[in-house]
Design a protein around this motif. Sequence first.
Motif, PDB file in Angstrom:
ATOM      1  N   LEU A 464       5.293  -0.807  -6.854  1.00 33.43           N
ATOM      2  CA  LEU A 464       3.949  -0.570  -6.925  1.00 33.43           C
ATOM      3  C   LEU A 464       2.992  -2.044  -6.938  1.00 33.43           C
ATOM      4  CD1 LEU A 464       1.547   1.445  -7.373  1.00 33.43           C
ATOM      5  CD2 LEU A 464       2.312   1.243  -9.502  1.00 33.43           C
ATOM      6  N   HIS A 465       3.441  -2.695  -7.842  1.00 32.87           N
ATOM      7  CA  HIS A 465       2.704  -4.081  -8.042  1.00 32.87           C
ATOM      8  C   HIS A 465       2.412  -4.878  -6.874  1.00 32.87           C
ATOM      9  CE1 HIS A 465       1.432  -7.537 -10.426  1.00 32.87           C
ATOM     10  NE2 HIS A 465       2.061  -8.285  -9.607  1.00 32.87           N
ATOM     11  N   SER A 466       3.703  -4.933  -6.020  1.00 31.31           N
ATOM     12  CA  SER A 466       3.655  -5.731  -4.895  1.00 31.31           C
ATOM     13  C   SER A 466       2.512  -5.059  -3.852  1.00 31.31           C
ATOM     14  CB  SER A 466       4.957  -5.863  -4.169  1.00 31.31           C
ATOM     15  OG  SER A 466       5.868  -6.785  -4.831  1.00 31.31           O
ATOM     16  N   VAL A 467       2.587  -3.625  -3.742  1.00 33.64           N
ATOM     17  CA  VAL A 467       1.804  -3.124  -2.725  1.00 33.64           C
ATOM     18  C   VAL A 467       0.329  -3.090  -3.420  1.00 33.64           C
ATOM     19  CG1 VAL A 467       1.017  -0.535  -2.178  1.00 33.64           C
ATOM     20  CG2 VAL A 467       3.579  -1.128  -2.195  1.00 33.64           C
ATOM     21  N   THR A 468      -0.066  -3.273  -4.495  1.00 26.92           N
ATOM     22  CA  THR A 468      -1.448  -3.278  -5.102  1.00 26.92           C
ATOM     23  C   THR A 468      -1.872  -4.892  -4.741  1.00 26.92           C
ATOM     24  OG1 THR A 468      -1.128  -1.746  -6.996  1.00 26.92           O
ATOM     25  CG2 THR A 468      -2.789  -3.206  -7.110  1.00 26.92           C
ATOM     26  N   LEU A 469      -1.003  -5.605  -4.889  1.00 26.45           N
ATOM     27  CA  LEU A 469      -1.314  -7.067  -4.533  1.00 26.45           C
ATOM     28  C   LEU A 469      -1.647  -7.196  -3.033  1.00 26.45           C
ATOM     29  CD1 LEU A 469       0.790  -9.445  -6.772  1.00 26.45           C
ATOM     30  CD2 LEU A 469      -1.654  -8.923  -6.925  1.00 26.45           C
ATOM     31  N   THR A 470      -0.850  -6.464  -2.392  1.00 25.46           N
ATOM     32  CA  THR A 470      -1.002  -6.632  -0.819  1.00 25.46           C
ATOM     33  C   THR A 470      -2.311  -6.018  -0.334  1.00 25.46           C
ATOM     34  OG1 THR A 470       1.485  -6.500  -0.590  1.00 25.46           O
ATOM     35  CG2 THR A 470      -0.038  -5.792   1.400  1.00 25.46           C
ATOM     36  N   LEU A 471      -2.517  -4.910  -0.778  1.00 21.15           N
ATOM     37  CA  LEU A 471      -3.994  -4.124  -0.683  1.00 21.15           C
ATOM     38  C   LEU A 471      -5.055  -5.074  -0.996  1.00 21.15           C
ATOM     39  CD1 LEU A 471      -3.028  -0.669  -1.532  1.00 21.15           C
ATOM     40  CD2 LEU A 471      -3.241  -1.520   0.766  1.00 21.15           C
ATOM     41  N   LYS A 472      -4.906  -5.716  -2.168  1.00 19.61           N
ATOM     42  CA  LYS A 472      -6.301  -6.598  -2.678  1.00 19.61           C
ATOM     43  C   LYS A 472      -6.387  -7.700  -1.695  1.00 19.61           C
ATOM     44  CE  LYS A 472      -7.309  -9.500  -6.399  1.00 19.61           C
ATOM     45  NZ  LYS A 472      -6.648  -9.875  -7.777  1.00 19.61           N
ATOM     46  N   HIS A 473      -5.268  -8.494  -1.326  1.00 22.19           N
ATOM     47  CA  HIS A 473      -5.274  -9.587  -0.555  1.00 22.19           C
ATOM     48  C   HIS A 473      -5.547  -9.337   0.995  1.00 22.19           C
ATOM     49  CE1 HIS A 473      -4.132 -12.874  -3.449  1.00 22.19           C
ATOM     50  NE2 HIS A 473      -3.203 -12.170  -3.645  1.00 22.19           N
ATOM     51  N   LEU A 474      -5.236  -8.202   1.540  1.00 14.12           N
ATOM     52  CA  LEU A 474      -5.532  -7.823   2.592  1.00 14.12           C
ATOM     53  C   LEU A 474      -7.148  -7.538   2.879  1.00 14.12           C
ATOM     54  CD1 LEU A 474      -2.910  -5.227   3.969  1.00 14.12           C
ATOM     55  CD2 LEU A 474      -3.445  -7.509   4.966  1.00 14.12           C
ATOM     56  N   ASP A 475      -7.544  -7.043   1.964  1.00 12.90           N
ATOM     57  CA  ASP A 475      -9.185  -6.556   1.768  1.00 12.90           C
ATOM     58  C   ASP A 475      -9.846  -8.102   1.481  1.00 12.90           C
ATOM     59  OD1 ASP A 475     -11.411  -4.569   1.546  1.00 12.90           O
ATOM     60  OD2 ASP A 475     -11.551  -5.799  -0.215  1.00 12.90           O
ATOM     61  N   SER A 476      -9.270  -8.664   0.820  1.00 17.86           N
ATOM     62  CA  SER A 476     -10.039 -10.015   0.832  1.00 17.86           C
ATOM     63  C   SER A 476      -9.809 -11.137   2.127  1.00 17.86           C
ATOM     64  CB  SER A 476      -9.301 -11.141  -0.505  1.00 17.86           C
ATOM     65  OG  SER A 476      -9.542 -10.352  -1.596  1.00 17.86           O
ATOM     66  N   ALA A 477      -8.775 -10.901   2.847  1.00 23.67           N
ATOM     67  CA  ALA A 477      -8.609 -11.639   3.965  1.00 23.67           C
ATOM     68  C   ALA A 477      -9.589 -11.049   4.971  1.00 23.67           C
ATOM     69  CB  ALA A 477      -6.970 -11.524   4.637  1.00 23.67           C
ATOM     70  N   CYS A 478      -9.693  -9.936   5.038  1.00 19.58           N
ATOM     71  CA  CYS A 478     -10.465  -9.223   6.221  1.00 19.58           C
ATOM     72  C   CYS A 478     -12.205  -9.685   5.796  1.00 19.58           C
ATOM     73  CB  CYS A 478     -10.428  -7.713   6.168  1.00 19.58           C
ATOM     74  SG  CYS A 478     -11.269  -6.768   7.529  1.00 19.58           S
ATOM     75  N   ASN A 479     -12.337  -9.949   4.506  1.00 16.90           N
ATOM     76  CA  ASN A 479     -13.760 -10.086   4.181  1.00 16.90           C
ATOM     77  C   ASN A 479     -13.994 -11.644   4.561  1.00 16.90           C
ATOM     78  OD1 ASN A 479     -14.326  -7.491   3.244  1.00 16.90           O
ATOM     79  ND2 ASN A 479     -13.837  -8.064   1.128  1.00 16.90           N
ATOM     80  N   GLU A 480     -12.937 -12.176   4.148  1.00 17.02           N
ATOM     81  CA  GLU A 480     -13.141 -13.624   4.523  1.00 17.02           C
ATOM     82  C   GLU A 480     -13.094 -13.969   5.953  1.00 17.02           C
ATOM     83  OE1 GLU A 480     -13.614 -15.938   2.160  1.00 17.02           O
ATOM     84  OE2 GLU A 480     -13.100 -15.045   0.427  1.00 17.02           O
ATOM     85  N   LEU A 481     -12.597 -13.186   6.908  1.00 18.70           N
ATOM     86  CA  LEU A 481     -12.565 -13.342   8.106  1.00 18.70           C
ATOM     87  C   LEU A 481     -14.112 -12.901   8.627  1.00 18.70           C
ATOM     88  CD1 LEU A 481      -9.607 -12.078   9.985  1.00 18.70           C
ATOM     89  CD2 LEU A 481     -10.196 -14.300   9.947  1.00 18.70           C
ATOM     90  N   ARG A 482     -14.809 -12.232   8.056  1.00 11.48           N
ATOM     91  CA  ARG A 482     -15.994 -11.624   8.538  1.00 11.48           C
ATOM     92  C   ARG A 482     -16.870 -12.604   8.098  1.00 11.48           C
ATOM     93  NH1 ARG A 482     -14.591  -6.385   6.098  1.00 11.48           N
ATOM     94  NH2 ARG A 482     -13.953  -5.049   7.724  1.00 11.48           N
ATOM     95  N   ALA A 483     -16.697 -13.623   7.217  1.00 11.64           N
ATOM     96  CA  ALA A 483     -17.778 -14.389   6.679  1.00 11.64           C
ATOM     97  C   ALA A 483     -17.503 -15.816   7.272  1.00 11.64           C
ATOM     98  CB  ALA A 483     -17.558 -14.988   4.996  1.00 11.64           C
ATOM     99  N   GLY A 484     -16.283 -15.910   8.175  1.00 14.25           N
ATOM    100  CA  GLY A 484     -15.900 -16.959   8.744  1.00 14.25           C
ATOM    101  C   GLY A 484     -15.348 -18.268   8.075  1.00 14.25           C
TER     102      GLY A 484
END
Length: 549
Positions: A464-484
């Motif tokens: 559960l901890h690893s899944v939570t971190l994965t979802l958090k970093h996936l969301d951050s990675a997607c936002n960083e891509l949109r921001a360039g």
Amino acid sequence: MPTGSESSKLAAAEAYPSGTKKPPPEATSSINVRRAVVASFWAIVILFGLPAWWKTTNIYRASLPLREMHDWADGKICKPVFPLSISVEAPNLPASDVEHLIRTTQHYLDDMNEFAAHHLRLAQDSQPPGSASITQDENRETMILRLKPEDEAASPRAVLLQHEPTLEVYFSSAQMPSTTSTSSPLATFIAHELQKTFEAEQTMLSALFASQPALENMQRKAISQQSAELIARRNNRAFKYAPTYHLTFSLFTPTATPSSWEIEKALEEYISPLLATLSSISNFTVDTQVQLYATLARSIREPQFDVEKGAWILRNEDLSGFINAAEWPLSPSIGAGPTINFVVYVPEAGKQPLVVEGSGASSWLIPQWGSVLILNTDHSAQDGHESRSSMLSMPDLESAMATFSSHLLSLLGLPESPHSLPLRISTLTRIHAASLIFSASSTLGSLARLTDTLQSIAIPNSVLHSVTLTLKHLDSACNELRAGRFHKALEHSRTAEFEAEKAFFERSMVGQVYFPDEHKVAVYMPLLGPVAVPLLMASVKEVKAWIAT
């Protein structure tokens, strides 16, 4: 007349016509005690046995966000986009003319773009002359478009710098469009040059998107069969992305010379600057070794001397078996990351020059393993004996280091175009960020399906901890891509992929995947059978007796 004994026998026969003696009726108190004993056994089983069994055999399953995991795997949450910011530098031109040229060029770029997720955005440089357009702290990948007017330019021309992410455009002042014009040959030329510069990146990203079933309906650039084959060959040749690579530089010779080489100086001169440039993508560790009396593998044929070419020929079919894996100390993996091997082989003096059949080359690349270079050193005859230096100097290694640098870029998966190395590295950054997002999302989907299918599998809190971190970093990675901010996107996607793999391959889960319910029955039956059968039979008997009364 019957006697006394006969009379008694006749009386007994009349009392028990069946000829057997029946037991006296059981006392009611005895029946109640027996039924109480049976009931007490069932009470112990139900009130104490079953709860204890449930408590001791219950499998803990942490509550995973399965819906969100499925949505990431299906591509419903994040569709990667790549906004590339291009800074326009034109210090010698009026700001109004530059703004109009940017608007016109942007219009052409938008019309030419076939890949909606990958778009170029022009912006006039607002920094003072001589300062960087984008600071390093922002980690924002960009390209600089430098406008340089020159009076003698008959037609516009563009020069892409090799060691800078800069495209210089030379044109005459007469070619600058007026602020009232709606079209411009100069703007068209610039748009075509920019599109051509990023054409290979769009093709690679389109191929990556095409490999994702969740994004099959997303608009992307059409890929020709030839381009698809080139991308497939490049992917098969390159290593899978890793945060750290280990580089091993080895010197092998079948004789006692050369016994040393100036590899530290050569690495510092030729390889270290390249590794520093690539450090934004991965880390690198380097080690070296020297192996004397290193014979070739026995599985290949001895090189044959070609009189016409004046060289020893190594057959093409022997290249795959050239490395003597049984005797040469080449570790396939050192540390956490994959090992990339770079081998310098110096033939004995009597068998030089040694070249590859047909091409006459002296080096070749082994996909997902490394590179091999045959170094034919100069030697001279003295007193009828051939001699050569026992050390390979910097000039001797210059060509080898240049070859290894090129092969390293190929093994890391860098595209062959554009000509600018920083732009190729930034392209690889975006490709790795997107591929890691897809990989982590796919792993989450597989874990969610595994959780739904195998209800008896344990889900510890670490998963559960690893899944939570994965979802958090996936969301951050997607936002960083949109921001360039593509470097930060790569960092987050790299962490997400690591945590997703860690969750999926949790040891306590893997062991129970292969423990089906049939095994549980086989374990419980020998233990519960001897106890359950007498208790059930007694219960059935008592129920029948109670119904009969």
